[in-house]
Enzyme design. Structure first.
Site, PDB file in Angstrom:
ATOM      1  N   GLY A  78      15.152  -7.817  17.023  1.00  0.00           N
ATOM      2  CA  GLY A  78      15.583  -9.209  18.461  1.00  0.00           C
ATOM      3  C   GLY A  78      16.304  -9.648  17.432  1.00  0.00           C
ATOM      4  NE  ARG A 128       8.086 -10.041  23.989  1.00  0.00           N
ATOM      5  CZ  ARG A 128       7.992 -10.128  22.440  1.00  0.00           C
ATOM      6  NH1 ARG A 128       6.931  -9.593  21.675  1.00  0.00           N
ATOM      7  NH2 ARG A 128       9.347  -9.415  21.964  1.00  0.00           N
ATOM      8  NE  ARG A 184       4.543 -11.809  18.366  1.00  0.00           N
ATOM      9  CZ  ARG A 184       5.956 -11.313  18.720  1.00  0.00           C
ATOM     10  NH1 ARG A 184       7.472 -11.961  18.124  1.00  0.00           N
ATOM     11  NH2 ARG A 184       6.276  -9.916  19.139  1.00  0.00           N
ATOM     12  CG  HIS A 195       7.253  -4.889  23.227  1.00  0.00           C
ATOM     13  ND1 HIS A 195       8.701  -4.668  24.002  1.00  0.00           N
ATOM     14  CD2 HIS A 195       7.963  -5.873  22.352  1.00  0.00           C
ATOM     15  CE1 HIS A 195       9.517  -5.028  23.811  1.00  0.00           C
ATOM     16  NE2 HIS A 195       9.767  -6.229  22.728  1.00  0.00           N
ATOM     17  CG  HIS A 253       5.958  -5.607  20.124  1.00  0.00           C
ATOM     18  ND1 HIS A 253       5.809  -4.576  19.169  1.00  0.00           N
ATOM     19  CD2 HIS A 253       5.781  -6.376  19.249  1.00  0.00           C
ATOM     20  CE1 HIS A 253       7.237  -5.088  18.320  1.00  0.00           C
ATOM     21  NE2 HIS A 253       7.124  -6.702  19.413  1.00  0.00           N
ATOM     22  CD  GLU A 311      14.263 -11.638  21.220  1.00  0.00           C
ATOM     23  OE1 GLU A 311      13.139 -11.741  20.883  1.00  0.00           O
ATOM     24  OE2 GLU A 311      14.779 -10.453  20.874  1.00  0.00           O
ATOM     25  CE  LYS A 322      -2.003  -0.149   4.773  1.00  0.00           C
ATOM     26  NZ  LYS A 322      -2.933   0.537   5.664  1.00  0.00           N
TER      27      LYS A 322
HETATM   28  P1  FAD Z   1       4.505  -7.329   7.175  1.00  0.00           P
HETATM   29  O1  FAD Z   1       5.632  -6.957   7.453  1.00  0.00           O
HETATM   30  O2  FAD Z   1       3.723  -5.671   8.488  1.00  0.00           O
HETATM   31  O3  FAD Z   1       3.985  -6.702   5.938  1.00  0.00           O
HETATM   32  C1  FAD Z   1       2.624  -5.640   5.549  1.00  0.00           C
HETATM   33  C2  FAD Z   1       2.559  -5.293   4.021  1.00  0.00           C
HETATM   34  O4  FAD Z   1       1.222  -5.614   4.101  1.00  0.00           O
HETATM   35  C3  FAD Z   1       3.164  -4.190   4.223  1.00  0.00           C
HETATM   36  O5  FAD Z   1       3.530  -4.455   2.569  1.00  0.00           O
HETATM   37  C4  FAD Z   1       1.478  -3.518   3.898  1.00  0.00           C
HETATM   38  O6  FAD Z   1       2.311  -1.983   2.476  1.00  0.00           O
HETATM   39  C5  FAD Z   1       0.573  -4.608   2.624  1.00  0.00           C
HETATM   40  N1  FAD Z   1      -0.437  -3.646   3.168  1.00  0.00           N
HETATM   41  C6  FAD Z   1      -1.294  -3.729   4.043  1.00  0.00           C
HETATM   42  N2  FAD Z   1      -2.290  -3.521   3.677  1.00  0.00           N
HETATM   43  C7  FAD Z   1      -2.730  -3.321   2.959  1.00  0.00           C
HETATM   44  C8  FAD Z   1      -3.645  -3.481   1.213  1.00  0.00           C
HETATM   45  N3  FAD Z   1      -4.940  -2.865   2.414  1.00  0.00           N
HETATM   46  N4  FAD Z   1      -3.400  -3.304   0.355  1.00  0.00           N
HETATM   47  C9  FAD Z   1      -2.150  -3.420  -0.229  1.00  0.00           C
HETATM   48  N5  FAD Z   1      -1.107  -3.637   0.383  1.00  0.00           N
HETATM   49  C10 FAD Z   1      -1.597  -3.894   2.069  1.00  0.00           C
HETATM   50  N6  FAD Z   1       8.790 -10.356  15.299  1.00  0.00           N
HETATM   51  C11 FAD Z   1       9.766 -11.452  15.550  1.00  0.00           C
HETATM   52  O7  FAD Z   1       9.893 -12.507  14.900  1.00  0.00           O
HETATM   53  N7  FAD Z   1      11.481 -10.668  15.847  1.00  0.00           N
HETATM   54  C12 FAD Z   1      11.669  -9.703  16.522  1.00  0.00           C
HETATM   55  O8  FAD Z   1      12.764  -8.841  16.478  1.00  0.00           O
HETATM   56  C13 FAD Z   1      10.547  -8.778  15.902  1.00  0.00           C
HETATM   57  N8  FAD Z   1      10.329  -7.377  15.530  1.00  0.00           N
HETATM   58  C14 FAD Z   1       9.430  -6.337  15.859  1.00  0.00           C
HETATM   59  C15 FAD Z   1       9.648  -4.641  16.171  1.00  0.00           C
HETATM   60  C16 FAD Z   1       9.447  -4.545  16.008  1.00  0.00           C
HETATM   61  C17 FAD Z   1       8.945  -2.469  16.368  1.00  0.00           C
HETATM   62  C18 FAD Z   1       8.003  -4.668  15.189  1.00  0.00           C
HETATM   63  C19 FAD Z   1       6.350  -3.549  14.947  1.00  0.00           C
HETATM   64  C20 FAD Z   1       7.385  -6.091  15.033  1.00  0.00           C
HETATM   65  C21 FAD Z   1       7.925  -6.914  16.001  1.00  0.00           C
HETATM   66  N9  FAD Z   1       8.602  -8.030  15.396  1.00  0.00           N
HETATM   67  C22 FAD Z   1       9.109  -8.824  15.867  1.00  0.00           C
HETATM   68  C23 FAD Z   1       6.433  -8.082  14.303  1.00  0.00           C
HETATM   69  C24 FAD Z   1       6.795  -8.825  13.188  1.00  0.00           C
HETATM   70  O9  FAD Z   1       8.233  -7.873  12.266  1.00  0.00           O
HETATM   71  C25 FAD Z   1       5.663  -8.692  12.397  1.00  0.00           C
HETATM   72  O10 FAD Z   1       5.013  -9.566  12.874  1.00  0.00           O
HETATM   73  C26 FAD Z   1       6.002  -9.804  11.092  1.00  0.00           C
HETATM   74  O11 FAD Z   1       6.782  -8.447  10.354  1.00  0.00           O
HETATM   75  C27 FAD Z   1       4.641  -9.544  10.095  1.00  0.00           C
HETATM   76  O12 FAD Z   1       5.560  -9.870   8.999  1.00  0.00           O
HETATM   77  P2  FAD Z   1       4.112  -9.303   7.318  1.00  0.00           P
HETATM   78  O13 FAD Z   1       4.699  -9.775   6.655  1.00  0.00           O
HETATM   79  O14 FAD Z   1       3.454 -10.460   7.804  1.00  0.00           O
HETATM   80  O15 FAD Z   1       3.735  -8.240   8.005  1.00  0.00           O
HETATM   81  C1  SIN Z   2      11.586  -6.891  19.977  1.00  0.00           C
HETATM   82  O1  SIN Z   2      13.133  -7.396  20.072  1.00  0.00           O
HETATM   83  O2  SIN Z   2      11.952  -6.923  20.802  1.00  0.00           O
HETATM   84  C2  SIN Z   2      10.683  -8.075  19.317  1.00  0.00           C
HETATM   85  C3  SIN Z   2      11.062  -9.410  19.479  1.00  0.00           C
HETATM   86  C4  SIN Z   2       9.399  -9.511  19.334  1.00  0.00           C
HETATM   87  O3  SIN Z   2       8.013  -8.752  18.807  1.00  0.00           O
HETATM   88  O4  SIN Z   2       9.276 -11.145  18.557  1.00  0.00           O
END
Ligand code: FAD
Ligand code: SIN
Length: 525
Positions: free
Chosen positions: A47, A288, A384, A241, A349, A113, A34
């Site tokens: 992490g 968590r 989680r 978180h 988070h 972690e 998007k």
């Molecule tokens: P995302 O990576 O969020 O991608 C979503 C995609 O969907 C994007 O490209 C967006 O543009 C698209 N999209 C959404 N709605 C639409 C729409 N209507 N039309 C078109 N496109 C759309 N997890 C871990 O395992 N380890 C970590 O260390 C960790 N740290 C984190 C730290 C932070 C700050 C955050 C926010 C999350 C963290 N997480 C971590 C969680 C993890 O990052 C996410 O759960 C994971 O990356 C989700 O991946 P995804 O591919 O499902 O979605």
């Molecule tokens: C963190 O780095 O603390 C986030 C890890 C996670 O959300 O899995």
């Protein structure tokens, strides 16, 4: 305009791009996001990514840790699948160019972690997600079978409902034929038709007023499936978180990774005293949900808006080496983490629930798969385990591709879907109606559907939300479609589902903690 593909992938985080890369040898892929390819929760992950690497760690220990964190609500088959398939998917990421940190001996440098009984978190410094996202982007851009559509917003998935009077053939259950998609730069709505569609739309953070998630996280995939009458589960399990950097007004909230507690940082009250041992014998490294509730409780008892995370007792050079981005980010706000304690508070988070999928990533809607944060596999149960989501996303994207290619030659593209009809609509009179309603949803969720809940608060949230729902549907029916109005509708649907599922659960479990059905927690009010 009508566009036809074998695979339509909605979302360009780890779930969407890894699916696209693995599907492209079998057909033409459309990859939508998007905004830009790099704006995703994946890019923000700090992490790392959990996997069993070396002894004495074992699959059994990772499975056990996941089940304990999930508080009796995990799907054991999903847990076994993710844990056992993780090492192969990590190899895939390494083959795609992801650079995980290594020790001087050439082994992977593993972090630990909260809730993990061993060191099993692969990482790239403290910005693992950015490293993964950039590597995947490079790979996907050079794949000739994948067409990338940036700034394309999926509005609705296409089902029989959109066929109107045309009935082609009887199919049991709901079928997905692709999606209506708004290019909000040209303001055209395109019809994307596909044999298989993957939802990989990520998280829901912006349903809350404070979140670690970027602006794209508005739960669009979940809302689309809800409107299409697909099955959605476990929405009450919203993860907060424990340690968002306390900086009022900042959006998204900057995360202070849990890995820093694995490295030795401890939580303290403003008076400098440790408090976590009062709540759990694992102290600052408890899972968590326990840490977030303990902080929330301490803040409420003392009337404080944050607690401190203290890493000042560790070697300063080592701290800077392990957490260079956190060091830099905090320094910009006048906090030298090698000398000063870091003010932190819990923040939305992650969502454990979402679009329900089976072990092959299939949703309840035929030809529609879901992977990543928008899906509910049952891996996380009621809570989680840290760093289990990136790995879940890539394992399930892989499963979805393997399943989808078996069907590919058996299905055809549905040619009968009519173009989007926006007759009788006009531009919204006042954008403020949309932005203000959005703020109201966030406030309702922060105030009444947070870490500690009650029936009274949940019911109040629902009645406030119902007013916003009616006003927004009315506005939507009269307006030309825009990203803003669609996102508002989506956050309202997601908020509704969270409240509905929370009201349905007559117990405290994992992330759903309610004062009406309490569970003993040492020292909790
Ligand atoms: P995302 O990576 O969020 O991608 C979503 C995609 O969907 C994007 O490209 C967006 O543009 C698209 N999209 C959404 N709605 C639409 C729409 N209507 N039309 C078109 N496109 C759309 N997890 C871990 O395992 N380890 C970590 O260390 C960790 N740290 C984190 C730290 C932070 C700050 C955050 C926010 C999350 C963290 N997480 C971590 C969680 C993890 O990052 C996410 O759960 C994971 O990356 C989700 O991946 P995804 O591919 O499902 O979605
Ligand atoms: C963190 O780095 O603390 C986030 C890890 C996670 O959300 O899995």
């Amino acid at each position: 305009m009508i566009r036809k593909f074998d695979f339509l992938v909605i979302g360009s985080g780890i779930a969407g791009i890894s699916f696209a890369l693995k599907a492209s040898p079998y057909g033409k892929v459309a990859l939508l996001c998007k905004t830009t390819l790099d704006e995703s929760n994946t890019s923000f992950a700090q992490g790392g990514i959990a996997t069993v690497m070396y002894e004495p760690d074992s699959f059994e220990k990772h499975i056990q840790d996941t089940l304990i964190a999930g508080d009796g609500h995990c799907n054991l088959a999903a847990v076994e699948k993710v844990v056992r398939e993780a090492p192969a998917q990590i190899s895939e990421l390494v083959n795609w160019g992801v650079d995980f940190d290594k020790t001087d001996e050439g082994l992977f440098d593993l972090h630990r972690e909260g809730g993990h009984s061993d060191f099993r978190i692969l990482h790239h410094k403290d910005n693992t997600g950015f490293e993964i996202q950039q590597s995947l982007i490079e790979k996907v851009k050079s794949d000739p079978n994948i067409e990338i559509f940036e700034n394309y917003f999926a509005i609705e998935i296409l089902t029989q409902h959109h066929l109107g009077d045309i009935v082609t053939q009887h199919t049991p259950g709901i079928e997905c034929y692709g999606a209506y998609v708004l290019n909000y730069q040209s303001n055209h709505i395109h019809t994307f038709l596909a044999k298989t569609t993957l939802l990989a739309t990520g998280g829901i953070g912006n349903v809350y007023a404070t979140t670690t998630n970027p602006a794209i996280a508005t739960g669009d995939g979940i809302a689309m499936v809800h409107r299409a009458r697909g099955v959605i589960n476990d929405m009450e399990f919203v993860q907060f978180h424990p340690t968002g950097l306390y900086q009022p007004g900042q959006r998204p909230t900057y995360l202070i990774t849990e890995a820093i507690r694995g490295y030795g940082a401890v939580l303290r009250c403003k008076d400098g005293k440790e408090f976590m041992q009062k709540y759990d014998e694992r102290g600052s490294l408890a899972p968590r949900d326990i840490v977030a509730r303990a902080i929330d409780n301490e803040m409420k008892i003392r009337g404080h808006e944050f607690v401190y995370l203290d890493v000042t007792h560790k070697n300063a050079e080592e701290t800077k080496e392990h957490f260079p981005n956190i060091y830099k980010k905090c320094l910009e706000s006048g906090i030298d983490i090698t000398k000063d304690m870091i003010p932190v508070s819990p923040v939305q988070h992650y969502l454990c629930g979402g679009v329900s999928v089976d072990l092959n990533g299939r949703t309840s809607i035929n030809r529609l798969y879901a992977a990543g944060e928008c899906s509910c596999t049952g891996l996380h149960g009621a809570n989680r385990l840290a760093s289990n989501s990136l790995i879940e996303a890539i394992v399930y994207a892989d499963a979805a591709v393997k399943d989808a290619i078996k069907e590919l030659n058996k299905v055809s593209i549905n040619e009968f879907i009519p173009a989007w009809n926006d007759e009788g609509t006009k531009l919204p009179e006042e954008m403020v109606l949309i932005t203000q309603s959005f703020r109201e949803v966030e406030q309702i969720m922060n105030s009444y559907v947070g870490i500690v809940r009650s029936n009274l608060r949940l019911k109040r949230a629902m009645s406030r939300l119902e007013i916003l729902y009616r006003e927004t549907e009315d506005l939507f029916d009269r307006s030309v479609v825009s990203r803003e109005i669609c996102e508002l509708r989506n956050v309202i649907s997601v908020a509704y589902l969270i409240i509905k599922h929370a009201l349905r659960r007559k117990e405290s479990r994992g992330l759903h903690y309610t004062v009406d059905y309490p569970r003993s927690m040492k020292n909790e009010q």
